[in-house]
Design a protein around this motif. Structure first.
Motif, PDB file in Angstrom:
ATOM      1  N   ASP A 239       0.815  -1.213   0.000  1.00 49.65           N
ATOM      2  CA  ASP A 239       0.000   0.000   0.000  1.00 49.65           C
ATOM      3  C   ASP A 239       0.850   1.266   0.000  1.00 49.65           C
ATOM      4  O   ASP A 239       0.329   2.371   0.109  1.00 49.65           O
ATOM      5  CB  ASP A 239      -0.953   0.002   1.202  1.00 49.65           C
ATOM      6  CG  ASP A 239      -0.214   0.078   2.530  1.00 49.65           C
ATOM      7  OD1 ASP A 239       1.030  -0.014   2.527  1.00 49.65           O
ATOM      8  OD2 ASP A 239      -0.880   0.230   3.572  1.00 49.65           O
TER       9      ASP A 239
ATOM     10  N   SER B 117       3.183   2.124   2.250  1.00 43.09           N
ATOM     11  CA  SER B 117       3.763   2.460   3.544  1.00 43.09           C
ATOM     12  C   SER B 117       5.146   1.828   3.672  1.00 43.09           C
ATOM     13  O   SER B 117       5.522   0.929   2.912  1.00 43.09           O
ATOM     14  CB  SER B 117       2.855   2.000   4.682  1.00 43.09           C
ATOM     15  OG  SER B 117       2.681   0.597   4.647  1.00 43.09           O
TER      16      SER B 117
ATOM     17  N   GLU C  15       7.832  -0.319   5.920  1.00 46.54           N
ATOM     18  CA  GLU C  15       7.974  -1.255   7.024  1.00 46.54           C
ATOM     19  C   GLU C  15       9.385  -1.129   7.578  1.00 46.54           C
ATOM     20  O   GLU C  15      10.363  -1.161   6.820  1.00 46.54           O
ATOM     21  CB  GLU C  15       7.721  -2.684   6.558  1.00 46.54           C
ATOM     22  CG  GLU C  15       6.334  -2.927   5.975  1.00 46.54           C
ATOM     23  CD  GLU C  15       5.239  -2.834   7.022  1.00 46.54           C
ATOM     24  OE1 GLU C  15       5.424  -3.339   8.139  1.00 46.54           O
ATOM     25  OE2 GLU C  15       4.187  -2.244   6.720  1.00 46.54           O
TER      26      GLU C  15
ATOM     27  N   THR D 178       5.108  -0.285  11.142  1.00 51.20           N
ATOM     28  CA  THR D 178       4.592   0.335   9.929  1.00 51.20           C
ATOM     29  C   THR D 178       4.765   1.838  10.079  1.00 51.20           C
ATOM     30  O   THR D 178       4.354   2.425  11.087  1.00 51.20           O
ATOM     31  CB  THR D 178       3.109  -0.008   9.713  1.00 51.20           C
ATOM     32  OG1 THR D 178       2.974  -1.422   9.588  1.00 51.20           O
ATOM     33  CG2 THR D 178       2.582   0.655   8.442  1.00 51.20           C
TER      34      THR D 178
ATOM     35  N   ASP E 195       4.454   5.786   8.319  1.00 53.51           N
ATOM     36  CA  ASP E 195       3.828   6.618   7.304  1.00 53.51           C
ATOM     37  C   ASP E 195       4.871   6.984   6.243  1.00 53.51           C
ATOM     38  O   ASP E 195       5.969   7.431   6.583  1.00 53.51           O
ATOM     39  CB  ASP E 195       3.244   7.877   7.943  1.00 53.51           C
ATOM     40  CG  ASP E 195       2.555   8.769   6.940  1.00 53.51           C
ATOM     41  OD1 ASP E 195       3.237   9.676   6.399  1.00 53.51           O
ATOM     42  OD2 ASP E 195       1.349   8.590   6.687  1.00 53.51           O
ATOM     43  N   ARG E 196       4.521   6.818   4.986  1.00 52.67           N
ATOM     44  CA  ARG E 196       5.489   7.031   3.905  1.00 52.67           C
ATOM     45  C   ARG E 196       6.016   8.466   3.870  1.00 52.67           C
ATOM     46  O   ARG E 196       7.184   8.708   3.566  1.00 52.67           O
ATOM     47  CB  ARG E 196       4.835   6.693   2.559  1.00 52.67           C
ATOM     48  CG  ARG E 196       5.773   6.785   1.357  1.00 52.67           C
ATOM     49  CD  ARG E 196       5.021   6.543   0.071  1.00 52.67           C
ATOM     50  NE  ARG E 196       5.902   6.606  -1.076  1.00 52.67           N
ATOM     51  CZ  ARG E 196       6.443   5.551  -1.668  1.00 52.67           C
ATOM     52  NH1 ARG E 196       6.186   4.342  -1.212  1.00 52.67           N
ATOM     53  NH2 ARG E 196       7.226   5.682  -2.727  1.00 52.67           N
TER      54      ARG E 196
ATOM     55  N   THR F 119       2.612   3.956  12.571  1.00 51.27           N
ATOM     56  CA  THR F 119       1.151   3.810  12.579  1.00 51.27           C
ATOM     57  C   THR F 119       0.732   2.432  13.062  1.00 51.27           C
ATOM     58  O   THR F 119      -0.455   2.165  13.202  1.00 51.27           O
ATOM     59  CB  THR F 119       0.574   4.059  11.177  1.00 51.27           C
ATOM     60  OG1 THR F 119       1.126   3.100  10.262  1.00 51.27           O
ATOM     61  CG2 THR F 119       0.897   5.465  10.686  1.00 51.27           C
TER      62      THR F 119
END
Length: 354
Positions: free
Chosen positions: A69, A71, A73, A83, A85-86, A92
């Motif tokens: 998606d 994001s 890792e 995880t 946030d990009r 998150t």
């Protein structure tokens, strides 16, 4: 790799009260972000350094990967998968990982594989399963999004930690990456195994079978620079590899170099017991230096212990997040602070012309 915690603690007392500056960064013209003709540094971020998320320490980051998606890792070597946030890198979510008996892992390498059945509530985007190495045995396990073990991959006997094999504890599977197409998985040993020449590390591959399990495949020899090991590898879109080489010298600091490597014409060394570096007909993985990170501009970075460039720290994780309009790879690096006051969790945003 936690061994560096000891080294960092020993050298912390040598650090000056103010942050150390460096010679290599001074070679860049004022305002220049170039590290070399092939690499530039956009910026760095210490935003996650010594922070917590829902009571969990955010640090000890050993690997990075991009999820399905978009994001990020971030894998901690203390059996935690964050995880991020990009855009902001803020955590998150966090998942705890374990082995089959529930014990913690020394988790070092990370690759995101095919989506699993779990869907995220926001947008209902499938997320990928995670392939994770532990350098204790060593091992490679496949996890679902919620941390359940789905599979465990076979490992050649020679790459196991002694006495079961010829590897040294804390010097095994550090890097992990899926090659383009997702059919081949590659893990990099950090240092040489007993019987191989110093500086020759083995890259082990697995090939995906029709039943979606990974089977042992070819193995390749990669020669590091003197005194350096391999903490991370990442496949490029054309099937080559970005390879990090790293070392640490007490009182001097970290050495971190970024190479472009090509395993496509290397010899399969899985049947060769001892790699001396001089066998006729054995082709090692070729490599080309992209940059020494010490040559990047410091951009105002500070260091808590001696470094040739205050930008440097124990860089251990790497992922490719996309391409810029000029076709350069957008590469994100992260340093492992070992939960140590003398080290920093730092993200580095690079652009790489490969």
């Amino acid at each position: 790799m936690r061994l560096r915690t000891v080294l960092a603690t020993l050298t912390a007392g040598l650090a000056a009260a103010t942050c150390l500056t460096a010679g290599p960064a001074a070679a860049n013209a004022p305002g220049s972000h170039a590290c070399s003709p092939s690499v530039s540094l956009d910026r760095f971020s210490d935003a996650l350094d010594k922070t917590t998320y829902r009571g969990t320490f955010v640090g000890n980051l050993s690997a990075l990967a991009v999820d399905r998606d978009g994001s990020i890792e971030g894998l901690s070597d203390r059996s935690l998968l964050f995880t991020l946030d990009r855009r902001t890198l803020k955590p998150t979510g966090v998942v705890r990982l374990a082995d089959e008996s529930g014990a913690a892992l020394d988790s070092e390498g990370l690759a995101v594989d095919l989506p699993d059945s779990r869907l995220r509530p926001s947008g209902r985007t499938p997320i990928g399963t995670r392939l994770v190495t532990s350098e204790t045995e060593p091992s490679v396990r496949r996890y679902s999004g919620d941390g359940r073990i789905l599979d465990r991959l076979p490992v050649p006997d020679a790459l196991r930690v002694a006495p079961a094999g010829r590897a040294t504890p804390n010097q095994t599977f550090e890097g992990l990456t899926l090659l383009p197409g997702g059919h081949v998985l590659l893990a990099s040993m950090e240092y040489a195994i007993a019987g191989d020449a110093t500086g020759i590390v083995r890259f082990q591959t697995w090939r995906r079978s029709k039943d979606d399990h990974f089977r042992l495949a070819a193995q390749y020899a990669y020669r590091t620079d003197p005194g350096l090991g391999v903490p991370e590898v990442r496949a490029t879109p054309d099937g080559r590899l970005l390879v990090l080489e790293r070392g640490f010298t007490p009182g001097v600091g970290n050495t971190v170099r970024l190479y472009l490597a090509d395993p496509r014409h290397a010899t399969d060394t899985s049947g060769i017991a001892n790699l001396t570096g001089h066998q006729d007909g054995v082709r090692t993985v070729t490599k080309t230096l992209l940059t020494d990170i010490a040559s990047c501009p410091s951009l105002g970075a500070t260091a808590r212990q001696p470094q040739s460039n205050p930008l440097l720290d124990n860089i251990e994780g790497m992922t490719i997040t996309g391409r810029d309009p000029r076709g350069r790879l957008k590469v994100l690096l992260v340093s492992d602070d070992n939960q140590n006051a003398a080290q920093t969790t730092r993200f580095y945003f690079l652009r790489v012309r490969a």
